[in-house]
Structure formats: C-alpha cells, structure tokens
Scaffold this motif. Structure first.
Motif, PDB file in Angstrom:
ATOM      1  N   ASP A 169       0.737   2.800  -9.907  1.00  0.00           N
ATOM      2  CA  ASP A 169       1.495   1.702  -9.302  1.00  0.00           C
ATOM      3  C   ASP A 169       0.564   0.836  -8.466  1.00  0.00           C
ATOM      4  N   ASP A 170       0.981  -0.418  -8.246  1.00  0.00           N
ATOM      5  CA  ASP A 170       0.180  -1.344  -7.446  1.00  0.00           C
ATOM      6  C   ASP A 170       0.273  -1.001  -5.962  1.00  0.00           C
ATOM      7  N   VAL A 171      -0.847  -1.091  -5.265  1.00  0.00           N
ATOM      8  CA  VAL A 171      -0.827  -0.996  -3.801  1.00  0.00           C
ATOM      9  C   VAL A 171      -0.262  -2.302  -3.268  1.00  0.00           C
ATOM     10  N   MET A 185      -8.814  -1.145  -8.799  1.00  0.00           N
ATOM     11  CA  MET A 185      -8.924  -0.847  -7.364  1.00  0.00           C
ATOM     12  C   MET A 185      -7.610  -1.059  -6.628  1.00  0.00           C
ATOM     13  N   ASN A 186      -6.637  -1.740  -7.245  1.00  0.00           N
ATOM     14  CA  ASN A 186      -5.335  -1.982  -6.626  1.00  0.00           C
ATOM     15  C   ASN A 186      -4.269  -1.008  -7.122  1.00  0.00           C
ATOM     16  N   LEU A 187      -4.684   0.058  -7.771  1.00  0.00           N
ATOM     17  CA  LEU A 187      -3.725   1.008  -8.348  1.00  0.00           C
ATOM     18  C   LEU A 187      -3.829   2.376  -7.682  1.00  0.00           C
ATOM     19  N   GLU A 188      -2.706   3.078  -7.639  1.00  0.00           N
ATOM     20  CA  GLU A 188      -2.678   4.435  -7.115  1.00  0.00           C
ATOM     21  C   GLU A 188      -1.645   5.257  -7.878  1.00  0.00           C
ATOM     22  N   LEU A 189      -1.866   6.561  -7.912  1.00  0.00           N
ATOM     23  CA  LEU A 189      -0.928   7.481  -8.554  1.00  0.00           C
ATOM     24  C   LEU A 189       0.138   7.900  -7.545  1.00  0.00           C
ATOM     25  N   ILE A 190       1.417   7.717  -7.907  1.00  0.00           N
ATOM     26  CA  ILE A 190       2.509   8.142  -7.019  1.00  0.00           C
ATOM     27  C   ILE A 190       3.633   8.744  -7.863  1.00  0.00           C
ATOM     28  N   PRO A 191       4.455   9.599  -7.269  1.00  0.00           N
ATOM     29  CA  PRO A 191       5.596  10.157  -7.994  1.00  0.00           C
ATOM     30  C   PRO A 191       6.519   9.046  -8.497  1.00  0.00           C
ATOM     31  N   LYS A 201       8.130  -4.046  -2.861  1.00  0.00           N
ATOM     32  CA  LYS A 201       8.030  -4.212  -1.410  1.00  0.00           C
ATOM     33  C   LYS A 201       6.573  -4.255  -0.979  1.00  0.00           C
ATOM     34  N   VAL A 202       6.291  -5.099   0.001  1.00  0.00           N
ATOM     35  CA  VAL A 202       4.947  -5.183   0.573  1.00  0.00           C
ATOM     36  C   VAL A 202       4.894  -4.275   1.790  1.00  0.00           C
ATOM     37  N   THR A 203       4.172  -3.198   1.696  1.00  0.00           N
ATOM     38  CA  THR A 203       4.069  -2.240   2.790  1.00  0.00           C
ATOM     39  C   THR A 203       3.008  -2.684   3.799  1.00  0.00           C
TER      40      THR A 203
END
Length: 230
Positions: A169-171, A185-191, A201-203
């Motif tokens: 998913d996108d950060v 570089m803008n991606l991360e693994l999440i459930p 949503k912008v965290t």
C-alpha cells in the motif's frame, strides 16, 4: 707419483654428478622464478574473490526492480506493488544465503546507477523496513516466499492479523499525490484489513514522509502542498 686409474675415474664421476646436481637445482630455481608471478596472482585472486565476483541474482533482480527508468514505464493501477513484494523476497533470500541486505541494496544501487543519491537512500531504507515488517508478520514461510517471489501478497502467520494477506500500500496515497505513482520507496506491506480502513487518508506519517521527500528534491512543491493539505 702415479695416479690410480680407478681413483681418477671416481673423481671425474663425482665431479660430473656435482655438476648435474647444480644444474638441476638451477633449473628448479629458474622454474620457480618463472611461475612465481602466476602463483602470486592466484593467491591475490583467492584472497579477494569479490574483486572478480559477478553480482548475485538478488543484486541483479533488485537493481532492475528499483531502476527508476524502468519503474516509470509501468502501466496500470498500483503497477509497482509486485516490485515491492519481489524485492522483499530477494532480500530475504539473500539474507538466508548469508548476504547482508544492506550490502545487496548498495550493490543494486551501483548497478542501476543511483548509488549515492537521495533516491537510493530512500529505496534502501524503505525496503529494509519492509523486510522487517515481513519478518514480524511471519510472511517468510515457504509458502509466503513463493508468493512474494511472484510479486503476490503473502499470508500473515504471526500476530493478530494472522490469516490475512499482507498487501502493498502507499505511504502517501497515490490519489492525493499522483507523481509518486510506481515508486517502490512509497510502498509498505500492511494487513489487508488495515489497507481497506486506511483507504486514501493522509496520515501524520505520510505528511512527515512527504516533507522528507520534498527536502530531498524527490517530490515537487505542488505535491508536497497537496499532501500537507495546503
């Protein structure tokens, strides 16, 4: 004084033998001198094999998967997601074979000519974080590694999200900042459940990350302002 023929013959025999021994020793020394440079070269190559070693499969794969020129050619929605998952596979594979993930990433950056740039720094940091996440979620099982190698989502086997898929998913949401499309570089693994809840949503973390990318000249001012909500 008379010379005994037998003694004289023995003298010449010993003299001749000594001559042959000297010649044999000289020949051997000559041969050693001739081959010494080759032996020294072989010793040097054996001592520092990395000088002549070809890049590992993991290095080659990650260099290609993170090459900005190649990523820019990807088409389709979330087209870079499989690249992230495959990179995590190769880092885990390399580590299992005794290679340091950091060294693999450094060599990959050299191959795709991004070494020493902010881009390479963010890619390296992001992939190492995702490798850590993969370990924490228990993605690196035999089955999980097989899925990641194909650029697919592996099943979580550890923690409260066990049984779910770990999606890329996108950060910083692509919908908010389109210029970060296809950026590993803008991606991360999440459930998967967290991905659905997050949506676009912008965290606070995304805002901090956007600021870092902007300061490194990897995000335009317009893109940074969009993420900040200006």
């Amino acid at each position: 004084m008379l010379f005994n023929p037998s003694v004289l013959g023995l003298f010449f025999l010993i003299s001749s033998a000594n001559t042959r021994i000297r010649e044999t020793v000289e020949e051997r020394v000559g041969r050693w001198v001739a081959v010494m440079p080759k032996l020294l070269l072989m010793l040097v190559l054996a001592t520092v094999p990395s000088i002549m070693a070809a890049p590992s499969t993991a290095v080659l794969a990650i260099a290609s998967l993170t090459d900005p020129a190649k990523l820019a050619t990807l088409k389709g929605e979330r087209a870079a997601n499989p690249s992230l998952q495959t990179c995590v596979y190769w880092l885990a594979y390399a580590e299992e074979k005794g290679q340091k993930p950091e060294a693999v990433l450094d060599e990959s950056a050299k191959l795709n000519k991004t070494a020493g740039t902010p881009y390479a720094g963010f890619v390296s940091w992001g992939l190492l974080e995702n490798l850590k996440i993969a370990k924490e979620l228990g993605l690196l099982t035999t089955e999980g590694m097989a899925e990641l190698k194909q650029g697919k989502s592996a099943i979580i086997t550890k923690g409260q999200y066990s049984g779910q898929k770990a999606d890329a998913d996108d950060v910083i949401p692509e919908a908010v900042c389109h210029e970060l499309q296809n950026q590993v570089m803008n991606l991360e693994l999440i459930p998967a459940s967290l991905k659905r809840a997050k949506n676009d949503k912008v965290t606070d973390r995304a805002k901090v990350f956007a600021k870092e990318l902007y300061e490194a000249k990897l995000l335009s001012e317009e893109g940074w302002k969009k993420v900040q909500g200006f």
